[in-house]
Write a protein that holds these residues in place. Structure first.
Motif, short mmCIF file in Angstrom:
data_model
loop_
_atom_site.label_atom_id
_atom_site.label_comp_id
_atom_site.label_asym_id
_atom_site.label_seq_id
_atom_site.Cartn_x
_atom_site.Cartn_y
_atom_site.Cartn_z
N ARG A 34 0.79 -1.11 0.06
CA ARG A 34 0.07 -0.10 0.06
C ARG A 34 0.88 1.64 -0.09
O ARG A 34 2.35 1.56 1.28
CB ARG A 34 -1.01 0.34 0.99
N PRO A 35 0.33 2.26 -0.48
CA PRO A 35 1.32 3.68 -0.86
C PRO A 35 1.89 4.01 0.04
O PRO A 35 0.85 3.97 0.81
CB PRO A 35 0.49 4.39 -1.62
N ASP A 37 3.01 6.86 2.58
CA ASP A 37 3.66 9.03 2.76
C ASP A 37 4.52 9.64 3.56
O ASP A 37 3.63 9.63 4.53
CB ASP A 37 2.51 9.83 2.30
N GLN A 43 10.96 9.21 3.29
CA GLN A 43 10.37 8.09 2.07
C GLN A 43 11.51 7.48 1.01
O GLN A 43 11.20 6.92 0.18
CB GLN A 43 9.65 9.03 1.15
N ASP A 47 11.24 3.99 0.01
CA ASP A 47 11.16 3.77 -1.73
C ASP A 47 13.08 2.78 -2.39
O ASP A 47 12.29 1.51 -2.57
CB ASP A 47 11.18 4.76 -2.50
N LYS A 64 4.42 -0.31 -5.57
CA LYS A 64 3.00 -0.01 -4.63
C LYS A 64 2.28 -0.38 -5.17
O LYS A 64 2.05 0.45 -6.81
CB LYS A 64 3.15 1.75 -4.50
#
Length: 162
Positions: A34-35, A37, A43, A47, A64
């Protein structure tokens, strides 16, 4: 009504011969996340952890997308850096990875590398990798400030499973 069975796992260090036995991993090496933030400091490091698995010569792939699999970074009072939990419900398996921002911030000399190392390690549990004592992202005594990518031992283990 979905029934959730939570399996919160704390994996202890084991020898290399036992590194192939983490049974709480996922049935597939391809798992959407799930993305999430976070601020750019977190981040980018998170990533990079996904990418560090995605570029290996293995079937491991963590894009994602729409998924119950989550990664969260929060302050926990516990002493762990990261925690992998696998859950089972009527629609299948999914996982939650928790990053302990309090512990990571207190211990890191290279914050970005430390976050990446912890998340690559926790994703390794999702790939059925257990702790070991060799040159491996799964060595719980590795230098988290510098070791940020799966090593040959990790790649070989994932390829053996999938």
């Amino acid at each position: 009504m979905a029934v959730l069975l939570g399996l919160s796992l704390v994996v202890t260090s084991s020898g290399p011969a036992e590194a192939h036995s983490f049974r709480w991993g996922m049935p597939s090496a391809r798992q959407q996340i799930r993305p999430y933030d976070y601020n750019p400091t977190w981040q980018t490091a998170m990533d990079r952890a996904l990418s560090n698995w995605n570029v290996t010569p293995t079937p491991a792939y963590f894009p994602k997308g729409s998924s119950p699999n989550t990664i969260t970074a929060r302050s926990y009072s516990d002493s762990w850096y990261g925690r992998y939990e696998r859950w089972i419900n009527t629609s299948g398996y999914y996982f939650k990875i928790k990053l302990n921002s309090r512990r990571i911030t207190a211990s890191a000399t290279n914050f970005s590398n430390f976050v990446t190392s912890v998340l690559v390690h926790e994703l390794g549990h999702g790939l059925r990798l257990g702790h070991n004592s060799g040159t491996s992202i799964m060595n719980d005594r590795r230098n988290r400030n510098s070791l940020t990518k799966p090593q040959q031992h990790d790649i070989d283990d994932v390829n053996a499973y999938y």
